[in-house]
Design an enzyme around this catalytic site. Structure first.
Site, PDB file in Angstrom:
ATOM      1  N   LYS A  38      25.616   8.771 -34.720  1.00  9.08           N
ATOM      2  CA  LYS A  38      26.519   7.630 -34.979  1.00  9.08           C
ATOM      3  C   LYS A  38      27.012   7.052 -33.648  1.00  9.08           C
ATOM      4  CE  LYS A  38      30.414  10.850 -35.404  1.00  9.08           C
ATOM      5  NZ  LYS A  38      31.267  11.606 -36.360  1.00  9.08           N
ATOM      6  N   ARG A 131      41.147  13.825 -44.721  1.00 12.36           N
ATOM      7  CA  ARG A 131      40.542  12.497 -44.576  1.00 12.36           C
ATOM      8  C   ARG A 131      39.639  12.289 -45.784  1.00 12.36           C
ATOM      9  NH1 ARG A 131      37.874  12.109 -38.653  1.00 12.36           N
ATOM     10  NH2 ARG A 131      36.165  12.740 -39.993  1.00 12.36           N
ATOM     11  N   TYR A 261      45.183  -5.070  -7.635  1.00 15.50           N
ATOM     12  CA  TYR A 261      46.296  -5.575  -8.450  1.00 15.50           C
ATOM     13  C   TYR A 261      47.517  -4.682  -8.336  1.00 15.50           C
ATOM     14  CZ  TYR A 261      43.386  -8.838 -11.209  1.00 15.50           C
ATOM     15  OH  TYR A 261      42.583  -9.863 -11.635  1.00 15.50           O
ATOM     16  N   MET A 309      39.001  -5.321 -14.464  1.00 14.27           N
ATOM     17  CA  MET A 309      38.058  -5.468 -15.576  1.00 14.27           C
ATOM     18  C   MET A 309      36.614  -5.254 -15.114  1.00 14.27           C
ATOM     19  SD  MET A 309      37.445  -8.681 -18.168  1.00 14.27           S
ATOM     20  CE  MET A 309      39.142  -8.793 -18.685  1.00 14.27           C
TER      21      MET A 309
END
Ligand SMILES: *Cc1c(COP(=O)(O)O)cnc(C)c1O
Length: 369
Positions: A38, A131, A261, A309
């Protein structure tokens, strides 16, 4: 040393995955191995990893969504496949068309699967995960529905909540779940003698052979990460993913100059700063700013300043000889050094699963071996 010819790539060592599958097959003993692929095989590439796992001895694949199963089918993976997540609306018909098995924990789920013509249903019991899964009081109604609908029940399953906690506060709960499930599964198997019983994830597979039953469902271990969040070599597992980039700029800065930053890092001495064109959009989390190391020329150098980023910065030191183009390993081995997913996870206060799953789509996967 691993070179790079582009901004960044994730190198996936399929020979390592094959070795890990064989290791899990060995640990699983008489139980079969269902390879959990998955989330694009935890970021490693579902198609290549699925194929490798089957060749190395897994007998089935598991995914979370119908779309994931369809993708594998469209690439020629015809092996038994289980969709472990919930389905809705037209997904039932798509599961049937793809010839994949589904999970049911309610009478409605059994009926939906059967009406759609799904090839096989695994009844999931909630033995303590809280769950998906039928609670003990609801199992009788589930069985009644399955019998009434003449459902093809091919599995009886549960999932452990604390298998990774071998000696902590929750260590006993694993055994409690095992005892509960074993009793319930034995009862159900009298009704469905052909159904396979399965419960164990990677942690349970390594922790307790009694959790193996007929089949184990392993994910994280196949990728060479430890389900116990320790050095994977302790379990005989080899990490399969490396993330490699390069130094795109080197500049000399003076003492007290700041980098990045928010000016969260200032030089204590004149030094050379290297820029690596990878950032949090690529899955290199912002939480690693001033809080991680990368490998250049086989040595560890610190990540300095905030991770942006698209870029991060490292302190190459006043004597650093690196130039533009020098490879940088963000995850994986270089020479004698290795940065593991477990190391990055600890620094980020998360688990190794989130490290490999989180490597962004902008980072191409290159499969080797
Ligand atoms: C993801 C998943 C697994 C695999 O767990 P690992 O810890 O990666 O081995 C097994 N079973 C279910 C139901 C899952 O969702």
């Amino acid at each position: 040393m691993i070179g790079t010819v582009e901004r960044a790539h994730a190198r996936i060592d399929l020979a390592a995955i094959a070795q890990n599958v064989r290791r899990v097959v060995e640990v699983a003993g008489a139980a079969q191995v269902m390879a959990v692929v998955k989330a694009d095989a935890y970021g490693h590439g579902a198609i290549a990893c699925g194929r490798t796992a089957i060749r190395a001895g897994a007998t089935a694949l598991a995914v979370h969504t119908v779309a994931e199963a369809e993708q594998l089918r469209s690439h020629g993976l015809t092996v038994p496949m289980l969709v472990m997540g919930p389905l809705i609306g037209p997904e039932w018909a798509r599961a049937a068309a793809a010839g994949v098995e589904t999970v049911a924990w309610t009478p409605e789920g059994v009926l939906a699967a059967t009406a759609a013509g799904v090839v096989g249903v695994h009844l999931e019991l909630d033995s303590g995960m809280g769950r998906l899964g039928a609670q003990p009081a609801d199992v009788a109604a589930l069985v009644e529905a399955a019998t009434g609908a003449a459902a093809n029940v091919v599995g009886i399953m549960t999932h452990f909540a604390t298998a990774d906690d071998r000696d902590g506060e929750q260590a006993g709960f694993f055994r409690e779940q095992l005892v509960r499930f074993r009793a319930a599964a034995a009862t159900l198997q009298a009704t469905y003698p052909g159904a396979r019983i399965h419960a164990a994830n990677s942690a349970a597979t390594f922790r307790d052979p009694r959790a193996g039953f007929d089949m184990v469902r392993c994910g994280i271990a196949l990728y060479g990460c430890s389900p116990f969040h320790e050095d994977p070599s302790a379990l005989g597992l080899v990490p399969a993913m490396s993330v490699v980039s390069y130094i795109a700029m080197v500049k000399t800065i003076r003492s007290r100059d700041s980098v990045g930053y928010g000016r969260t890092w200032r030089a204590q001495r004149g030094t050379q700063v290297g820029l690596v064109p990878v950032g949090y959009a690529d899955g290199y989390a912002r939480a690693l700013g001033n809080n991680a190391e990368v490998l250049v020329n086989g040595r560890r150098v610190p990540v300095i300043g905030a991770v942006s980023m698209d870029q991060l910065t490292v302190d190459l030191g006043p004597e650093g000889t690196e130039t533009v183009g020098t490879p940088v390993v963000l995850l994986g081995a270089q020479g004698p050094e290795r940065i593991t997913a477990e190391e990055l996870a600890e620094r980020r206060r998360t688990i190794n699963y989130e490290i490999t799953c989180g490597i962004g789509q902008r980072v191409p996967r290159v499969h080797l071996g």
